[in-house]
Design a protein around this motif. Structure first.
Motif, PDB file in Angstrom:
ATOM      1  N   ASP A 359       0.895  -1.319   0.002  1.00  0.00           N
ATOM      2  CA  ASP A 359      -0.027  -0.064   0.099  1.00  0.00           C
ATOM      3  C   ASP A 359       0.818   1.322   0.044  1.00  0.00           C
ATOM      4  N   SER A 360       0.622   2.191  -0.954  1.00  0.00           N
ATOM      5  CA  SER A 360       1.312   3.212  -0.924  1.00  0.00           C
ATOM      6  C   SER A 360       0.559   4.432  -0.166  1.00  0.00           C
ATOM      7  N   ALA A 361       1.057   5.660  -0.114  1.00  0.00           N
ATOM      8  CA  ALA A 361       0.823   6.546   0.826  1.00  0.00           C
ATOM      9  C   ALA A 361      -0.621   7.126   0.941  1.00  0.00           C
ATOM     10  N   ASP A 362      -1.200   6.977  -0.312  1.00  0.00           N
ATOM     11  CA  ASP A 362      -2.813   7.198  -0.323  1.00  0.00           C
ATOM     12  C   ASP A 362      -3.623   5.613  -0.300  1.00  0.00           C
ATOM     13  N   GLY A 363      -2.921   4.664  -0.110  1.00  0.00           N
ATOM     14  CA  GLY A 363      -3.649   3.483  -0.038  1.00  0.00           C
ATOM     15  C   GLY A 363      -3.850   2.731  -1.461  1.00  0.00           C
ATOM     16  N   GLU A 427      -2.309   5.999 -15.406  1.00  0.00           N
ATOM     17  CA  GLU A 427      -2.249   7.568 -15.536  1.00  0.00           C
ATOM     18  C   GLU A 427      -2.154   8.162 -14.211  1.00  0.00           C
ATOM     19  N   GLY A 428      -1.569   7.232 -13.133  1.00  0.00           N
ATOM     20  CA  GLY A 428      -1.371   7.763 -11.838  1.00  0.00           C
ATOM     21  C   GLY A 428      -0.397   8.698 -11.686  1.00  0.00           C
ATOM     22  N   PHE A 429       0.437   9.077 -12.497  1.00  0.00           N
ATOM     23  CA  PHE A 429       1.588  10.004 -12.463  1.00  0.00           C
ATOM     24  C   PHE A 429       1.687  11.217 -13.219  1.00  0.00           C
ATOM     25  N   TRP A 430       0.254  11.285 -14.023  1.00  0.00           N
ATOM     26  CA  TRP A 430       0.240  12.511 -14.452  1.00  0.00           C
ATOM     27  C   TRP A 430       0.074  13.655 -13.781  1.00  0.00           C
ATOM     28  N   GLY A 431       0.840  14.852 -14.073  1.00  0.00           N
ATOM     29  CA  GLY A 431       0.552  16.187 -13.560  1.00  0.00           C
ATOM     30  C   GLY A 431       0.966  16.208 -11.877  1.00  0.00           C
ATOM     31  N   VAL A 432       1.798  15.558 -11.494  1.00  0.00           N
ATOM     32  CA  VAL A 432       2.232  15.454 -10.102  1.00  0.00           C
ATOM     33  C   VAL A 432       3.666  15.698  -9.791  1.00  0.00           C
ATOM     34  N   GLY A 433       4.419  15.785 -10.875  1.00  0.00           N
ATOM     35  CA  GLY A 433       5.869  16.097 -10.743  1.00  0.00           C
ATOM     36  C   GLY A 433       6.737  15.023  -9.930  1.00  0.00           C
ATOM     37  N   ARG A 436       3.696  10.852  -6.983  1.00  0.00           N
ATOM     38  CA  ARG A 436       3.196   9.408  -6.645  1.00  0.00           C
ATOM     39  C   ARG A 436       4.294   8.355  -6.779  1.00  0.00           C
ATOM     40  N   GLU A 437       5.259   8.515  -7.721  1.00  0.00           N
ATOM     41  CA  GLU A 437       6.398   7.503  -7.760  1.00  0.00           C
ATOM     42  C   GLU A 437       6.987   7.532  -6.663  1.00  0.00           C
ATOM     43  N   ILE A 438       7.369   8.709  -6.259  1.00  0.00           N
ATOM     44  CA  ILE A 438       8.435   8.747  -4.956  1.00  0.00           C
ATOM     45  C   ILE A 438       7.702   8.127  -3.742  1.00  0.00           C
ATOM     46  N   GLU A 439       6.229   8.448  -3.580  1.00  0.00           N
ATOM     47  CA  GLU A 439       5.554   7.810  -2.443  1.00  0.00           C
ATOM     48  C   GLU A 439       5.472   6.207  -2.621  1.00  0.00           C
ATOM     49  N   ASP A 440       5.582   5.757  -4.007  1.00  0.00           N
ATOM     50  CA  ASP A 440       5.572   4.369  -3.971  1.00  0.00           C
ATOM     51  C   ASP A 440       7.102   3.917  -3.803  1.00  0.00           C
ATOM     52  N   VAL A 441       8.036   4.336  -4.292  1.00  0.00           N
ATOM     53  CA  VAL A 441       9.417   3.959  -3.891  1.00  0.00           C
ATOM     54  C   VAL A 441       9.565   3.885  -2.158  1.00  0.00           C
ATOM     55  N   GLU A 442       9.081   4.953  -1.309  1.00  0.00           N
ATOM     56  CA  GLU A 442       9.036   5.021  -0.072  1.00  0.00           C
ATOM     57  C   GLU A 442       8.255   3.832   0.416  1.00  0.00           C
ATOM     58  N   ALA A 443       6.949   3.508  -0.023  1.00  0.00           N
ATOM     59  CA  ALA A 443       6.217   2.426   0.526  1.00  0.00           C
ATOM     60  C   ALA A 443       6.835   1.190   0.212  1.00  0.00           C
ATOM     61  N   ALA A 444       7.575   0.884  -0.819  1.00  0.00           N
ATOM     62  CA  ALA A 444       8.370  -0.305  -1.135  1.00  0.00           C
ATOM     63  C   ALA A 444       9.610  -0.406  -0.169  1.00  0.00           C
ATOM     64  N   LEU A 445      10.234   0.814   0.281  1.00  0.00           N
ATOM     65  CA  LEU A 445      11.513   0.703   1.146  1.00  0.00           C
ATOM     66  C   LEU A 445      10.945   0.284   2.592  1.00  0.00           C
ATOM     67  N   ASP A 446       9.678   0.889   2.916  1.00  0.00           N
ATOM     68  CA  ASP A 446       9.381   0.747   4.218  1.00  0.00           C
ATOM     69  C   ASP A 446       8.752  -0.834   4.325  1.00  0.00           C
ATOM     70  N   TRP A 447       8.331  -1.469   3.263  1.00  0.00           N
ATOM     71  CA  TRP A 447       7.822  -2.737   3.212  1.00  0.00           C
ATOM     72  C   TRP A 447       8.967  -3.752   3.455  1.00  0.00           C
ATOM     73  N   MET A 513       3.870  16.464 -19.219  1.00  0.00           N
ATOM     74  CA  MET A 513       4.010  17.550 -18.140  1.00  0.00           C
ATOM     75  C   MET A 513       3.092  18.642 -17.877  1.00  0.00           C
ATOM     76  N   SER A 514       2.303  18.641 -19.097  1.00  0.00           N
ATOM     77  CA  SER A 514       1.310  19.695 -19.050  1.00  0.00           C
ATOM     78  C   SER A 514      -0.223  19.048 -18.567  1.00  0.00           C
ATOM     79  N   LEU A 515      -0.229  17.822 -18.378  1.00  0.00           N
ATOM     80  CA  LEU A 515      -1.462  17.431 -17.724  1.00  0.00           C
ATOM     81  C   LEU A 515      -1.647  17.303 -16.396  1.00  0.00           C
ATOM     82  N   ALA A 516      -3.017  17.765 -15.684  1.00  0.00           N
ATOM     83  CA  ALA A 516      -3.449  17.953 -14.480  1.00  0.00           C
ATOM     84  C   ALA A 516      -3.789  16.735 -14.004  1.00  0.00           C
ATOM     85  N   PRO A 517      -3.799  16.273 -12.778  1.00  0.00           N
ATOM     86  CA  PRO A 517      -4.015  14.702 -12.417  1.00  0.00           C
ATOM     87  C   PRO A 517      -5.396  14.447 -12.825  1.00  0.00           C
ATOM     88  N   ASP A 518      -6.423  15.170 -13.182  1.00  0.00           N
ATOM     89  CA  ASP A 518      -7.801  14.620 -13.726  1.00  0.00           C
ATOM     90  C   ASP A 518      -7.683  14.319 -15.137  1.00  0.00           C
TER      91      ASP A 518
END
Length: 621
Positions: A359-363, A427-433, A436-447, A513-518
């Motif tokens: 589970d990543s930071a947002d579940g 599409e979960g990485f769109w528009g968040v710089g 989300r990927e960093i949160e996923d890396v941190e979740a993997a490290l924690d596990w 790079m130009s996409l918002a999360p939605d």
């Protein structure tokens, strides 16, 4: 020093892919990993005979003509991915240029079934184009379709009267394609398959192989997960196969119209199941359920898969299978009998990786493949795949087995942006710089840390291309979690690289790079996203040692931006080493792969005993 026995993980002759030729002859090009470059052989699927090694280099972008006489590919000056099409006779005696225009990037290549025409999907500074090439007279080549927006993977109908491509004109800047069909004679768009606003992207897989049958096999995402559909662009009739019994993406691979068989892969998080869907009844039949993988998507190159299983003209299934411990090999089955026609190369007994949802930071659950070596781990290697729209599968990775054989625990993360987990995840990485990927890396490290692994003093992050970018971004944004980053052909400074990128990559990343999360497009976002996304803007926080391995001819992650990152981190007091190889986005051949792995192991060994990487021998850029 690395164990010389590790060379056994990188044998020459390993199968890289098998690419089917168009038409009824039943030929395919088998590409194997030679010491210095890819080597090719022609496999006759009727006789299951494998021909001699071709007298020239071939690669993932090489295509065999329907009669088996020619191999077509991009001549790109040693790997720059920008060049022109050439055809080489299989006996090596003749080379024919097939294009006479400014250099371009290739994003699709297909012969008409009869072999008289070639359709190339090309990208240049003016946009994306479908280039229709008469093989007998390439000077008569003409453009069927052009767009300033992304268009990929053109296909030709069996009788050569229609062409199609995955296009984004309907949603400029957003990677949710429709399928546009073009009349080859009039150059007019005659039909479009579009599921937006609510149904998501539609992609073309292939036309029917039956002349006069204009239907197209589609991959759609109306449910949020990939499913097959058959569409007649002339009548508008369409049938979608919902496959409610499947919980994940159904990767749509091929279609044999004569028998009504649609070939799909049930992409479960931990394994692939190869399935046949009856186009008439919708019934699903399991063809292979033995674990491992039977295809590997590649969404940013000439073909949509690095390697994929497919249907031969006589309806038999050609299976390209691999697993963590078994290199890729080619099987042919008719349902009653299965023959291995190109066996896996011999390698030492390996260690399979287990699949774990973390589970990543947002579940959001993200997939982590992991394994520990025989004996106490000396450290942990977290490997990040490229893309981002790629995926780590249960297939043979020689570098992973080399890490395990050297005493390191290994994790391979499918972060947000990976494919085969449905549209929302892709599409979960769109528009968040990179958040989300960093949160996923941190979740993997924690596990992993919860299993006694991932001690920051002996944990290293590595990857190629976007995986290299994520390695650099991770040590900047998670500075206390790693001892080192081993970044291969990484994008370290997006702003510096922008003007040097090839046009296909620049257009793709303008979109991302130009996409918002939605999913909405807002060009004003790009400057801020570029800054957050660029590892060079986080060098002041880096505490880990950093190694960059870059290609001198690379137009995806250009050389100058790697130099600027090295200079900036060095000026900030960081331990950084930049080394070069003479090729494009990746070195070629088994010897180069082995050499790179040896260097990775050498660097990790040095860091564990306190040696700075900047003090190691090598060409420091």
């Amino acid at each position: 020093m690395p164990d010389p026995q590790l060379t056994r993980w990188f044998p020459s002759g390993a199968v890289l892919t098998a690419r089917a030729a168009s038409g009824p002859a039943g030929l395919c090009l088998v590409v194997e990993d030679g010491p210095e470059h890819g080597i090719g052989r022609v496999l006759d699927l009727r006789t299951l005979e494998l021909g001699p090694v071709l007298p020239f280099a071939v690669g993932f972008d090489s295509l065999l003509s329907p009669d088996g006489s020619w191999v077509v590919g991009l001549d790109d000056d040693g790997g720059s991915e920008v060049g022109g099409l050439v055809a080489r006779s299989v006996d090596g005696t003749e080379v024919r240029p097939l294009t006479d225009r400014a250099p371009f990037v290739l994003r699709g290549l297909e012969y008409a079934a009869a072999g008289a025409h070639l359709l190339a999907t090309i990208v240049d500074e003016d946009g994306h184009h479908l280039l229709h090439v008469p093989v007998a007279d390439p000077s008569a080549a003409s453009v069927l379709f052009s767009s300033p927006e992304e268009s990929w993977f053109g296909h030709l109908s069996a009788d050569g009267t229609l062409a199609c491509a995955d296009t984004t004109d309907h949603v400029p800047g957003v990677r949710r394609p429709a399928v546009s069909v073009v009349d080859v004679t009039t150059r007019r768009v005659v039909a479009v398959a579009d599921d937006l606003p609510d149904g998501g992207p539609v992609r073309a897989v292939r036309f029917s192989a039956t002349p006069g049958d204009p239907r197209i096999l589609l991959a759609t995402e109306r449910s949020g997960f990939a499913r097959p559909a058959l569409w007649d662009p002339m009548s508008g009739e369409r049938r979608d196969y919902e496959l409610p019994e499947l919980e994940a993406d159904a990767i749509v691979l091929d279609w044999h119209a004569e028998t009504g068989t649609i070939l799909v892969v049930d992409a479960l998080p931990g394994r692939h199941r190869l399935l046949a869907v009856d186009e008439h009844s919708g019934a699903v039949r399991v063809l292979r359920d033995e674990g491992g993988s039977v295809c590997e998507p590649d969404v940013a190159s000439v073909f949509p898969h690095y390697a994929q299983s497919f249907l031969a003209p006589d309806g038999r299934v050609v299976v390209l299978a691999s697993s963590w411990t078994t290199p890729l090999h080619v099987e042919v089955t008719d349902g009653a009998e299965t023959r291995v026609v190109v066996p896996p190369v011999e390698v030492p007994a390996g260690i399979p990786l287990a699949s774990q949802l973390v589970d990543s930071a947002d579940g959001t659950p993200v997939q982590l493949w992991w394994a520990v070596p025989d004996g106490p781990p000396r450290g942990t290697i977290l490997q990040i795949h490229g893309g981002p729209n790629l995926v780590t599968l249960d297939r043979f990775h020689p570098d992973v087995q080399a890490w395990l054989a050297s005493g390191f625990a290994v994790g391979c993360l499918n972060y947000r942006g990976s494919v085969t987990f449905g549209r929302t995840f892709r599409e979960g990485f769109w528009g968040v710089g990179g958040d989300r990927e960093i949160e996923d890396v941190e979740a993997a490290l924690d596990w992993l840390r919860g299993r006694g692994l991932a001690d920051p003093a002996s944990t290293f992050i590595t990857g190629a291309s976007y995986g290299g970018h994520m390695s650099l971004l991770s040590v900047g944004r998670l500075p206390d979690r790693f001892a080192g980053a081993l970044a291969i052909v990484a994008m370290a400074d997006w702003e510096a690289a922008w003007d040097e990128m090839n046009p296909a990559l620049r257009k793709t990343w303008t979109s991302f790079m130009s996409l918002a999360p939605d999913g909405s497009f807002d060009s004003s976002r790009i400057d801020e996203t570029l800054k957050r996304f660029s590892p060079i803007n986080h060098v002041d926080r880096v505490r880990a040692s950093v190694w960059l391995h870059q290609g001198s001819r690379d137009t995806r992650t250009p050389p100058s931006q790697a130099r600027s990152y090295g200079d900036r981190l060095r000026a900030a007091g960081g331990d950084v080493l930049v080394e070069w190889f003479d090729a494009g986005h990746e070195p070629t051949g088994s010897e180069a792969a082995r050499h790179e792995c040896d260097r990775l192991l050498e660097l990790v060994e040095a860091r564990l005993v306190g040696t700075a990487w900047r003090d190691l021998d090598g060409l420091d850029g």
